[in-house]
Design a protein around this motif. Structure first.
Motif, PDB file in Angstrom:
ATOM      1  N   PHE A 281      50.856 -17.972  16.990  1.00  0.00           N
ATOM      2  CA  PHE A 281      51.348 -18.667  18.124  1.00  0.00           C
ATOM      3  C   PHE A 281      51.015 -17.795  19.435  1.00  0.00           C
ATOM      4  O   PHE A 281      51.477 -16.713  19.578  1.00  0.00           O
ATOM      5  CB  PHE A 281      52.850 -18.738  18.260  1.00  0.00           C
ATOM      6  N   LEU A 282      50.112 -18.498  20.364  1.00  0.00           N
ATOM      7  CA  LEU A 282      49.345 -17.848  21.216  1.00  0.00           C
ATOM      8  C   LEU A 282      49.848 -18.374  22.758  1.00  0.00           C
ATOM      9  O   LEU A 282      49.877 -19.195  22.876  1.00  0.00           O
ATOM     10  CB  LEU A 282      47.918 -17.786  20.980  1.00  0.00           C
ATOM     11  N   ALA A 283      49.960 -17.340  23.719  1.00  0.00           N
ATOM     12  CA  ALA A 283      49.961 -17.583  25.056  1.00  0.00           C
ATOM     13  C   ALA A 283      48.890 -18.334  25.416  1.00  0.00           C
ATOM     14  O   ALA A 283      47.602 -18.140  24.956  1.00  0.00           O
ATOM     15  CB  ALA A 283      50.681 -16.480  25.877  1.00  0.00           C
ATOM     16  N   PRO A 284      48.554 -18.876  26.599  1.00  0.00           N
ATOM     17  CA  PRO A 284      47.429 -19.644  27.273  1.00  0.00           C
ATOM     18  C   PRO A 284      46.119 -18.706  27.176  1.00  0.00           C
ATOM     19  O   PRO A 284      45.169 -18.975  26.845  1.00  0.00           O
ATOM     20  CB  PRO A 284      47.767 -20.117  28.593  1.00  0.00           C
ATOM     21  N   GLU A 285      46.373 -17.512  27.621  1.00  0.00           N
ATOM     22  CA  GLU A 285      45.192 -16.438  27.767  1.00  0.00           C
ATOM     23  C   GLU A 285      44.528 -16.290  26.486  1.00  0.00           C
ATOM     24  O   GLU A 285      43.181 -16.216  26.463  1.00  0.00           O
ATOM     25  CB  GLU A 285      45.651 -15.372  28.702  1.00  0.00           C
ATOM     26  N   ALA A 286      45.326 -15.663  25.515  1.00  0.00           N
ATOM     27  CA  ALA A 286      44.913 -15.483  24.365  1.00  0.00           C
ATOM     28  C   ALA A 286      44.272 -16.806  23.605  1.00  0.00           C
ATOM     29  O   ALA A 286      43.464 -16.746  22.832  1.00  0.00           O
ATOM     30  CB  ALA A 286      46.169 -15.070  23.340  1.00  0.00           C
ATOM     31  N   GLY A 288      43.116 -19.186  24.896  1.00  0.00           N
ATOM     32  CA  GLY A 288      41.607 -19.543  25.538  1.00  0.00           C
ATOM     33  C   GLY A 288      40.634 -18.851  24.919  1.00  0.00           C
ATOM     34  O   GLY A 288      39.390 -19.327  24.512  1.00  0.00           O
ATOM     35  N   TRP A 289      40.501 -17.465  24.536  1.00  0.00           N
ATOM     36  CA  TRP A 289      39.636 -16.870  24.001  1.00  0.00           C
ATOM     37  C   TRP A 289      39.435 -17.155  22.427  1.00  0.00           C
ATOM     38  O   TRP A 289      38.414 -17.418  22.190  1.00  0.00           O
ATOM     39  CB  TRP A 289      40.048 -15.013  24.147  1.00  0.00           C
ATOM     40  N   VAL A 290      40.543 -17.264  21.756  1.00  0.00           N
ATOM     41  CA  VAL A 290      40.498 -17.769  20.421  1.00  0.00           C
ATOM     42  C   VAL A 290      39.701 -19.135  20.298  1.00  0.00           C
ATOM     43  O   VAL A 290      38.826 -19.177  19.348  1.00  0.00           O
ATOM     44  CB  VAL A 290      41.691 -17.598  19.659  1.00  0.00           C
ATOM     45  N   ARG A 291      40.183 -19.987  21.132  1.00  0.00           N
ATOM     46  CA  ARG A 291      39.500 -21.324  21.025  1.00  0.00           C
ATOM     47  C   ARG A 291      38.102 -21.585  21.488  1.00  0.00           C
ATOM     48  O   ARG A 291      37.299 -21.937  20.765  1.00  0.00           O
ATOM     49  CB  ARG A 291      40.500 -22.521  21.766  1.00  0.00           C
ATOM     50  N   LEU A 354      36.275 -18.658  11.837  1.00  0.00           N
ATOM     51  CA  LEU A 354      37.077 -17.463  12.011  1.00  0.00           C
ATOM     52  C   LEU A 354      37.003 -16.330  11.134  1.00  0.00           C
ATOM     53  O   LEU A 354      36.775 -15.206  11.423  1.00  0.00           O
ATOM     54  CB  LEU A 354      38.841 -18.016  11.540  1.00  0.00           C
ATOM     55  N   VAL A 355      36.412 -16.513   9.764  1.00  0.00           N
ATOM     56  CA  VAL A 355      36.066 -15.462   8.959  1.00  0.00           C
ATOM     57  C   VAL A 355      34.965 -14.851   9.359  1.00  0.00           C
ATOM     58  O   VAL A 355      34.744 -13.771   9.481  1.00  0.00           O
ATOM     59  CB  VAL A 355      35.731 -16.058   7.301  1.00  0.00           C
ATOM     60  N   GLU A 356      34.024 -15.601  10.064  1.00  0.00           N
ATOM     61  CA  GLU A 356      32.672 -14.921  10.526  1.00  0.00           C
ATOM     62  C   GLU A 356      33.202 -13.809  11.575  1.00  0.00           C
ATOM     63  O   GLU A 356      32.658 -12.750  11.862  1.00  0.00           O
ATOM     64  CB  GLU A 356      31.752 -15.802  10.874  1.00  0.00           C
ATOM     65  N   VAL A 357      34.129 -14.141  12.662  1.00  0.00           N
ATOM     66  CA  VAL A 357      34.504 -13.344  13.665  1.00  0.00           C
ATOM     67  C   VAL A 357      35.044 -12.205  13.030  1.00  0.00           C
ATOM     68  O   VAL A 357      34.691 -11.028  13.342  1.00  0.00           O
ATOM     69  CB  VAL A 357      35.653 -14.228  14.396  1.00  0.00           C
ATOM     70  N   PHE A 358      36.028 -12.366  11.911  1.00  0.00           N
ATOM     71  CA  PHE A 358      36.651 -11.084  11.459  1.00  0.00           C
ATOM     72  C   PHE A 358      35.459 -10.119  10.728  1.00  0.00           C
ATOM     73  O   PHE A 358      35.642  -8.885  10.584  1.00  0.00           O
ATOM     74  CB  PHE A 358      37.686 -11.531  10.452  1.00  0.00           C
ATOM     75  N   ARG A 359      34.466 -10.753  10.142  1.00  0.00           N
ATOM     76  CA  ARG A 359      33.566  -9.943   9.333  1.00  0.00           C
ATOM     77  C   ARG A 359      32.793  -9.202  10.583  1.00  0.00           C
ATOM     78  O   ARG A 359      32.528  -7.999  10.177  1.00  0.00           O
ATOM     79  CB  ARG A 359      32.725 -11.013   8.768  1.00  0.00           C
ATOM     80  N   HIS A 360      32.450  -9.725  11.492  1.00  0.00           N
ATOM     81  CA  HIS A 360      31.716  -9.114  12.692  1.00  0.00           C
ATOM     82  C   HIS A 360      32.495  -7.982  13.325  1.00  0.00           C
ATOM     83  O   HIS A 360      31.924  -6.836  13.521  1.00  0.00           O
ATOM     84  CB  HIS A 360      31.269  -9.933  13.793  1.00  0.00           C
ATOM     85  N   ALA A 361      33.859  -8.390  13.377  1.00  0.00           N
ATOM     86  CA  ALA A 361      34.753  -7.139  13.980  1.00  0.00           C
ATOM     87  C   ALA A 361      35.019  -5.961  13.121  1.00  0.00           C
ATOM     88  O   ALA A 361      35.260  -4.932  13.376  1.00  0.00           O
ATOM     89  CB  ALA A 361      36.328  -7.870  14.169  1.00  0.00           C
TER      90      ALA A 361
END
Length: 536
Positions: A281-286, A288-291, A354-361
């Motif tokens: 559950f994300l506030a607008p700022e967060a 925005g980045w995720v989307r 989503l998985v690709e983002v976490f793999r890079h992180a």
């Protein structure tokens, strides 16, 4: 219980049962006209099987008109039920309780066998549009007369050319035979500015408005919202309803932004079937980045170069190999192999992103490629940008997130190089390139994204990263590469326009889609683009 006195119903059609009877007659004529003249069939299944596609669609539209009339009348009836159930009317027991129900909404839910949430929506609309009867017998005006008028059905406009109705000076994308079907020979379809569910969405947002807001200001905002909702899909009505609420927020977005941040949470749990559920559950700022990140990764797979810019080749500024198909699924020019069509759904693509983002992180060396570049677009008025006082109530919007953020939050985020500020009413660079250049520039695509919000097609939810900029008047036929001649469309709706004969007109920075006669005999324009609200 004594005999009931008349409960006022508020603004309503002069003859609601007559309208219902006429629409039912139209439905019967439409059904009969769609039957196979040689083998009409003995029952509904056989009759529908014998209809052609156009006949089935006409029946579906007429059923929708019938359903809306029934729902409006049911809402009026529920207004009477709710008024009789609140008590305080001389000589009356509360109607719902006297029949064994805790509330009118529960009564409707159980007697109609519909979900309680749906029954609660109908009842809430009914209570808002029904005048109250005071103990003295005086009639008190209903709470929301604008909504009462907006849900009332009206006949669809027929006859005139839809393009001419919009503007005689606008130029459509293509020429279609407007005389192919005579609209006067078709059944009349009733329309209204708001559906019952749309009215419920607007009322839900209005309940969040501070009670101290001036009534005239609320009336203007609601009226403007209803005007923009006319003909819009329910998803866009929900967005417009939120815009109505934010326009009435006297405290500005800061208190709500703080409250939303405190509600942020993320849970991760393993399900009995072996799957793992990730909920956030994300506030607008967060959000925005995720989307923006997920849309960038998914959009990179969806886009592909369909042609080369010959003018750039002649100038020697473009690599001729850049437009060649690529086997890399994360390449802009990726073209799936014909023998292996890509059948992944959008949800499946988002999971992979989503998985690709976490793999890079995590610094995984086996990651397929570098992540797609991410840009976050924030829109705000120029006056809000320059007003950096601590008590400023200015607000900004992150692309893809309908809830606003405070102007101070936007200024802080703008320090990041990956933020693209879209200042409304401020200076801008030249965005009209004429016919000398075929491809739209990045600045033009950002400006089109501000106008269209993604795929401009009515009701399409694809974000800008899933779309391509297309010429309304084809470039090969002399169409300029200008904003007034551009539109963002996803691949599916781009083909629908070209293959099915739709027309597109941009009027006052709003794209309108005019269906061909075989889709809508009345050719009623459908508003596209991003939902926005302008209150006079």
């Amino acid at each position: 219980m004594s005999s009931s006195s008349r409960v006022p119903l508020g603004p309503v059609s002069a003859d609601p049962m007559g309208a219902l009877s006429e629409t039912m007659s139209d439905l019967l004529r439409t059904w009969s006209g769609a039957l196979d003249p040689i083998r009409p069939g003995d029952d509904a299944i056989e009759q529908l099987a014998g209809m052609n596609d156009a006949g089935v669609v006409r029946v579906l539209d007429q059923l929708g008109a019938m359903q809306h009339l029934v729902e409006v009348l049911a809402t009026r009836v529920m207004g009477s039920v709710a008024e009789r159930s609140r008590g305080g009317i001389v000589g009356h027991d509360p109607l719902a309780r006297s029949h064994g129900y805790a509330s009118p909404a529960v009564m409707l839910s159980e007697r109609w066998r519909i979900p309680r949430g749906r029954a609660a929506t109908i009842t809430a609309v009914a209570q808002a549009i029904t005048p109250k009867l005071a103990l003295t017998g005086d009639v008190i005006e209903c709470d929301r007369p604008e909504i009462a008028a907006a849900i009332e059905p009206r006949p669809a406009v027929a006859g005139a050319n839809a393009c001419e109705q919009l503007s005689p000076t606008d130029t459509p994308t293509c020429t279609v035979d407007h005389d192919g079907v005579d609209p006067t020979d078709q059944p009349r379809l009733v329309r209204s500015a708001l559906s019952i569910d749309g009215a419920g969405a607007l009322l839900r947002e209005l309940r969040l408005v501070n009670s101290g807001v001036d009534a005239d200001r609320v009336h203007l905002a609601v009226s403007a919202g209803i005007e923009h909702c006319d003909g819009a899909p329910l998803a866009e009505v929900n967005s417009l309803a939120r815009l109505v609420r934010t326009s009435l927020d006297q405290d500005g977005p800061v208190p709500r932004e703080i409250a939303l941040r405190r509600q942020q949470r993320c849970t991760l749990r393993e399900l009995p079937d072996g799957m793992t559920e990730l909920r956030a559950f994300l506030a607008p700022e967060a959000a925005g980045w995720v989307r923006a990140t997920m849309d960038a990764v998914v959009g990179k797979q969806l886009r592909q170069v369909r042609f080369t810019d010959q003018t750039a080749n002649e100038a020697g500024t473009e690599d001729p190999s850049a437009a060649q198909p690529s086997a890399d699924p994360f390449d802009d020019a990726y073209v799936p192999a014909a023998e292996m069509p890509d059948t992944r759904t959008m949800d499946e693509r988002r999971v992979e992103a989503l998985v690709e983002v976490f793999r890079h992180a995590a610094g995984c060396e086996t990651a397929v490629t570098e992540l797609a570049p991410v840009s976050l677009i924030i829109r705000m008025d120029e006056e809000d940008l320059v007003d950096d006082s601590p008590w400023s109530d200015g607000k900004a919007f992150i692309d893809g997130v309908s809830e606003p953020i405070a102007a101070g939050t936007a200024r802080r985020m703008a320090a990041d190089g990956r933020i693209i500020p879209m200042v409304l009413g401020g200076p801008s660079q030249v965005l009209d390139l004429g016919v000398g250049t075929r491809l739209f520039s990045k600045a033009q695509k950002v400006a089109l994204a501000e106008r269209d919000g993604g795929c401009a097609w009515t009701g399409c939810t694809h974000p800008p990263s899933y779309t391509e900029a297309h010429h309304l008047q084809w470039w090969s036929r002399g169409g300029p590469t200008d904003l007034s001649n551009g539109i963002l469309l996803c691949g599916f709706h781009h083909h629908r326009i070209h293959n099915d004969g739709w027309e597109v007109i941009v009027r006052d920075h709003v794209p309108w889609f005019i269906p061909p006669a075989h889709v809508d005999p009345h050719r009623i324009p459908r508003r596209g683009g991003k939902p926005r609200l302008r209150v006079a």
